[in-house]
Design a protein around this motif. Structure first.
Motif, PDB file in Angstrom:
ATOM      1  N   UNK A 148       0.887  -1.340   0.142  1.00 53.27           N
ATOM      2  CA  UNK A 148      -0.109   0.171  -0.084  1.00 53.27           C
ATOM      3  C   UNK A 148       0.888   1.336   0.016  1.00 53.27           C
ATOM      4  N   UNK A 149       0.471   2.262  -0.735  1.00 55.62           N
ATOM      5  CA  UNK A 149       1.389   3.363  -1.137  1.00 55.62           C
ATOM      6  C   UNK A 149       0.716   4.455  -0.248  1.00 55.62           C
ATOM      7  N   UNK A 150       1.408   4.877   0.642  1.00 52.05           N
ATOM      8  CA  UNK A 150       1.119   6.055   1.530  1.00 52.05           C
ATOM      9  C   UNK A 150       1.512   7.553   1.270  1.00 52.05           C
ATOM     10  N   UNK A 151       0.584   8.322   0.766  1.00 45.83           N
ATOM     11  CA  UNK A 151       0.985   9.757   0.521  1.00 45.83           C
ATOM     12  C   UNK A 151       0.433  10.403   1.230  1.00 45.83           C
ATOM     13  N   UNK A 152       0.710  11.850   1.380  1.00 46.14           N
ATOM     14  CA  UNK A 152       0.349  12.888   2.357  1.00 46.14           C
ATOM     15  C   UNK A 152      -1.067  12.828   2.818  1.00 46.14           C
ATOM     16  N   UNK A 153      -2.170  12.875   1.822  1.00 48.31           N
ATOM     17  CA  UNK A 153      -3.379  12.764   2.141  1.00 48.31           C
ATOM     18  C   UNK A 153      -3.838  11.515   1.778  1.00 48.31           C
ATOM     19  N   UNK A 170      -0.942  -9.029   2.375  1.00 49.24           N
ATOM     20  CA  UNK A 170      -0.261  -7.599   2.270  1.00 49.24           C
ATOM     21  C   UNK A 170       1.056  -7.884   2.671  1.00 49.24           C
ATOM     22  N   UNK A 171       1.883  -7.286   1.650  1.00 48.80           N
ATOM     23  CA  UNK A 171       3.336  -7.420   1.897  1.00 48.80           C
ATOM     24  C   UNK A 171       4.009  -5.899   2.902  1.00 48.80           C
ATOM     25  N   UNK A 172       3.152  -5.003   2.707  1.00 50.90           N
ATOM     26  CA  UNK A 172       3.690  -4.005   3.285  1.00 50.90           C
ATOM     27  C   UNK A 172       3.377  -2.665   2.941  1.00 50.90           C
ATOM     28  N   UNK A 173       4.143  -1.586   2.988  1.00 52.38           N
ATOM     29  CA  UNK A 173       3.884  -0.211   2.910  1.00 52.38           C
ATOM     30  C   UNK A 173       4.959   0.552   1.923  1.00 52.38           C
ATOM     31  N   UNK A 174       4.511   1.424   1.182  1.00 53.45           N
ATOM     32  CA  UNK A 174       5.562   2.447   0.432  1.00 53.45           C
ATOM     33  C   UNK A 174       5.257   3.610   1.109  1.00 53.45           C
ATOM     34  N   UNK A 175       6.053   4.366   1.849  1.00 52.11           N
ATOM     35  CA  UNK A 175       5.707   5.709   2.433  1.00 52.11           C
ATOM     36  C   UNK A 175       6.505   6.824   1.658  1.00 52.11           C
ATOM     37  N   UNK A 176       5.622   7.589   1.002  1.00 45.29           N
ATOM     38  CA  UNK A 176       6.130   8.824   0.348  1.00 45.29           C
ATOM     39  C   UNK A 176       6.822   9.758   1.247  1.00 45.29           C
ATOM     40  N   UNK A 177       7.856  10.435   1.052  1.00 45.90           N
ATOM     41  CA  UNK A 177       8.373  11.383   2.141  1.00 45.90           C
ATOM     42  C   UNK A 177       7.578  12.641   2.177  1.00 45.90           C
ATOM     43  N   UNK A 178       6.715  12.913   1.354  1.00 46.22           N
ATOM     44  CA  UNK A 178       5.882  14.065   1.930  1.00 46.22           C
ATOM     45  C   UNK A 178       5.008  13.720   2.796  1.00 46.22           C
ATOM     46  N   UNK A 179       4.688  12.613   3.453  1.00 52.23           N
ATOM     47  CA  UNK A 179       3.944  12.515   4.451  1.00 52.23           C
ATOM     48  C   UNK A 179       4.609  12.989   5.665  1.00 52.23           C
ATOM     49  N   UNK A 180       5.857  13.212   5.855  1.00 46.79           N
ATOM     50  CA  UNK A 180       6.332  13.648   6.972  1.00 46.79           C
ATOM     51  C   UNK A 180       6.339  15.223   7.160  1.00 46.79           C
ATOM     52  N   UNK A 185       8.842   0.382   2.675  1.00 44.10           N
ATOM     53  CA  UNK A 185       9.688   1.126   1.793  1.00 44.10           C
ATOM     54  C   UNK A 185       9.437   2.726   1.835  1.00 44.10           C
ATOM     55  N   UNK A 186      10.772   3.541   2.225  1.00 46.91           N
ATOM     56  CA  UNK A 186      10.536   5.010   2.165  1.00 46.91           C
ATOM     57  C   UNK A 186      11.015   5.391   0.602  1.00 46.91           C
ATOM     58  N   UNK A 187       9.953   6.163  -0.171  1.00 48.51           N
ATOM     59  CA  UNK A 187      10.204   6.491  -1.529  1.00 48.51           C
ATOM     60  C   UNK A 187      10.342   8.232  -1.393  1.00 48.51           C
ATOM     61  N   UNK A 188      11.326   8.730  -1.664  1.00 47.00           N
ATOM     62  CA  UNK A 188      11.920  10.205  -1.616  1.00 47.00           C
ATOM     63  C   UNK A 188      10.980  10.693  -2.608  1.00 47.00           C
TER      64      UNK A 188
END
Ligand SMILES: C[S@@+](CC[C@H](N)C(=O)[O-])C[C@H]1O[C@@H](n2cnc3c(N)ncnc32)[C@H](O)[C@@H]1O
Length: 729
Positions: free
Chosen positions: A241-246, A265-275, A305-308
């Motif tokens: 699951x890809x997680x973005x700011x919104x 579910x394998x996990x998550x991809x977290x886009x860095x604009x969530x921080x 995964x952290x995706x910049x």
């Protein structure tokens, strides 16, 4: 009796099951005494929780392709445990096709020999080139993409990587799915495939506010892709699951988030604009993001995964480490097991989602170890004791001196002991000395082996007070008449499976009706089965994937046919309906784990009452409807029951009313052959018949899906004529 008790599997007290995944208190650090154990806890989180880095165009210099080990070491310093790296190298990975041009992607140039094989396996996830788009509207480019994707998959296989990841950028990716479908089913190479989903429907290349269905969601995008790969094993094909700011609504609404608990579910991809930045100036996550991650953090085997999304991390040298730290802080205590609790939870987890064939104590004799498992359930026997006490009080109120009780299907006798204990308690509480109520107890049992135990019990524990009758209870009227046995005031039995009647309690008890007095009471008086639709891709796949090993091909099926001696001289069980239908058309007993219920309420299916003086038929028919409140795949129906022993003494396995601490029955599972796609607003119904013939009993079932526009979809009738699941009498 219950089938989930087939093996010595449920000796664990319910309390342990419930707290199986023992989590440390939220305040773990302060609850431990020493600084060093706190330090250990933090360090263990660094290796337990796998956070990886997505190599991005911002840092991609050509030299990286031949300097992977240095790249990994630098990421390791920032506490990353793996990297998602373009499998074709950065030049190919971050190449940009030009519209209208004769596009030829750069060749793969990521040399394998720069790292030892085990290092590739452990630290590198192959990321397919982000420009690949097999579902592009441009047919030429779609073709180039397909060729390139196959080339990259081949290279991942060649390198022996353990995992790869591809990003889906469309709502509909049928060509990509078809390519994966062929690959997973036909290639003898195994690596985990993480299918990254879009962060929202609106982000998709093919999103169109006019034509995209209003209820389209990320789950449906995934379910269509999984379906396009014909539900290949979730061990290899997993959603990320890809997680973005919104966060889209479906990642906030609990009931829709829950669906991912029933998916691989394998996990998550977290886009860095969530921080965001916290009070100390460190990268931090919002409470909505943390709660989403925590809700789905079912195991520390999940990956993040952290995706910049910007190059800030190039200038702020601590930022990378802060990203990883914030993620670990969010989830590190969710599945944390302290060393004391880990042994027990491991043992319980062995039975999660394991399929068991329901017991058939009528047609097959149980063995000692199975009886031993039954006998651990103090709660069940206490309830039987209370029910017997209730009857003694009621019948004994007229001052009678004797009451005749038959225990029907005594096993090794635990309920016999319970009855005699109730007699003693009754006399202590309600009768004077010399005015005792005496229980005349008969125990009927058809298992010749258990009879040996019953005789021993009679001699040793019951002071020869019990008359033991070795017989099928259905012959009791005949035997009792011949032997001049007393007619019962009370019959007591426990012949129940996970949905009550599926060990043929109704048929067995009907067999003694002619021997009863009009006022004879039965414990139990009644049992009711209940069902609820469930979602579980994992259990669906598990049922389908069962296969019969060569040396087991002569073992009897659970269906109507019996093994035959074939022309070569071997015993073989034939399955004319085919293995897969045979697997799907059975009822199982399962300690359900990777599943969710799709109804807040279970609903009644069949009711049986005893004694059945009218000899009413034991055939039944039910049509049970459930509204569906989210887009989902229905895999089947979970089955439960409650047991009305006497008046208000009730035992229940129904989730809403489950008897605390009782462990005798796991849920039953009534699967559908194929998962049934339902949308928010549909209604699903289980149509089920209980059928009876000379030789036995079977269920036939199907599902019916009703759309809001009145359209009706009906699934095929399963287990016709008991061909796959037949309970012999
Ligand atoms: C589920 S076990 C319960 C045993 C015991 N009452 C207990 O609670 O541990 C059911 C028992 O009933 C016996 N049984 C099943 N059908 C029977 C029948 N028709 N006549 C006699 N015994 C039967 C089985 O052999 C088995 O011992």
């Amino acid at each position: 009796m219950s089938s989930h008790r087939t093996y010595a599997d449920d000796l664990f007290p319910q309390e342990v099951m419930d707290s199986g995944t023992a989590t440390p208190p939220q305040d773990y650090p302060s609850s431990t005494s020493s600084q060093s154990s706190h330090q250990h806890y933090l360090e263990s989180a660094n290796s337990r929780i796998h956070v990886g880095w997505v190599t991005s165009p911002y840092e991609a210099k050509e030299e990286l392709d031949t300097a992977i080990s240095g790249h990994c070491s630098r990421l390791g310093e920032a506490k990353y445990t793996f990297v998602a790296f373009p499998v074709g190298g950065v030049v190919r990975g971050f190449w940009k096709p030009v519209e209208g041009a004769k596009n030829e992607p750069p060749a793969i140039q990521l040399p394998d020999v720069q790292l030892a094989n085990n290092l590739w396996e452990t630290y590198v996830t192959g990321r397919t080139s982000p420009w690949i788009d097999c579902d592009s509207e441009d047919p030429k480019f779609a073709e180039i993409s397909e060729e390139s994707l196959i080339t990259e998959l081949n290279y991942i296989a060649y390198m022996g990587l353990n995992s790869m990841t591809i990003q889906l950028n469309r709502i509909s990716s049928p060509r990509t799915a078809a390519l994966f479908n062929k690959w997973v089913w036909t290639r003898n190479t195994r690596f985990t495939m993480w299918i990254q989903l879009p962060s929202s429907v609106e982000q998709c290349l093919d999103f169109d506010p006019q034509s995209t269905p209003k209820n389209m969601d990320i789950w449906t995008i995934w379910a269509n892709f999984r379906q396009g790969c014909y539900n290949f094993s979730g061990v290899y094909l997993q959603a990320m699951l890809r997680i973005a700011g919104d966060l889209p609504d479906e990642f906030v609404d609990t009931k829709r988030v829950d669906r991912w608990k029933a998916e691989p579910l394998g996990g998550f991809v977290v886009e860095t604009d969530v921080y965001a930045t916290d009070r100390n100036g460190m990268a931090s996550l919002s409470s909505a993001h943390i709660s989403f991650l925590r809700q789905l953090w079912s195991s520390d085997d999940l990956r993040i995964l952290v995706d910049p999304k910007t190059d800030t991390f190039l200038y702020n040298v601590t930022l990378k480490a802060e990203y990883a730290l914030a993620l670990r802080q969010a989830v590190r205590d969710v599945n944390y097991k302290s060393s004391e609790s880990s042994t027990t939870s491991l043992a319980v987890s062995e039975y999660k989602d394991v399929l068991q064939a329901p017991l058939q104590p009528l047609s097959e004799n149980l063995d000692s170890s199975v009886y031993n498992v039954f006998e651990q359930d103090k709660i069940k026997y206490d309830a039987y004791g209370d029910a017997v006490m209730g009857v003694l009080k009621e019948l004994g109120a007229d001052g009678r001196k004797e009451i005749v009780i038959y225990l029907l299907g005594g096993g090794r006798g635990p309920i016999g002991t319970t009855i005699l204990r109730a007699e003693k308690d009754y006399n202590t509480k309600f009768r004077q000395k010399g005015d005792h109520l005496k229980v005349k107890l008969y125990i009927v049992e058809k298992n010749a082996n258990a009879i040996i135990t019953l005789r021993y019990m009679n001699h040793r524990t019951w002071r020869r007070r019990v008359t033991i009758i070795e017989s099928d209870m259905r012959r009791l009227p005949e035997i009792a008449r011949k032997m001049n046995y007393h007619q019962p005031d009370l019959i007591v039995s426990e012949l129940l499976g996970s949905i009550g009647d599926n060990e043929l309690s109704p048929e067995c008890l009907d067999g003694v009706t002619d021997f009863l007095k009009p006022e004879t009471i039965s414990i139990p008086q009644k049992y009711i089965s209940y069902v609820a639709p469930i979602m579980s891709n994992h259990i669906h796949q598990t049922i389908r994937a069962q296969s019969i090993p060569y040396l087991a091909r002569g073992l009897p099926s659970h269906g109507r046919l019996q093994p035959e001696l074939n022309g070569e001289g071997a015993w073989v069980q034939l399955y004319p309906q085919g293995d897969i239908i045979n697997n799907m058309d059975q009822i199982y007993v399962v300690f359900l784990s990777k599943y969710i219920s799709l109804s807040r309420q279970t609903k009644e299916m069949f009711t049986f009452q005893h004694p059945n003086f009218q000899h009413s038929t034991n055939e039944r028919s039910a049509f049970i409807e459930f509204p569906i409140d989210r887009n989902t795949d229905i895999m089947g129906f979970a089955g439960y029951f409650d047991l009305h022993l006497y008046k208000n003494v009730i035992l229940s396995t129904v989730p809403e009313t489950h008897t605390p601490g009782m462990m005798s029955w796991f849920p039953a599972l009534i699967p559908l052959r194929e998962q049934l796609r339902a949308d928010d607003g549909d209604t699903v119904a289980l149509k089920i018949n209980r059928k009876v013939d000379q030789g036995g009993v079977w269920y036939e079932w199907s599902a019916q899906l009703k759309k809001p526009n009145g359209e009706i979809i009906t699934t095929p009738i399963q287990n016709p004529n008991g061909e796959s699941y037949y309970m012999r009498m």
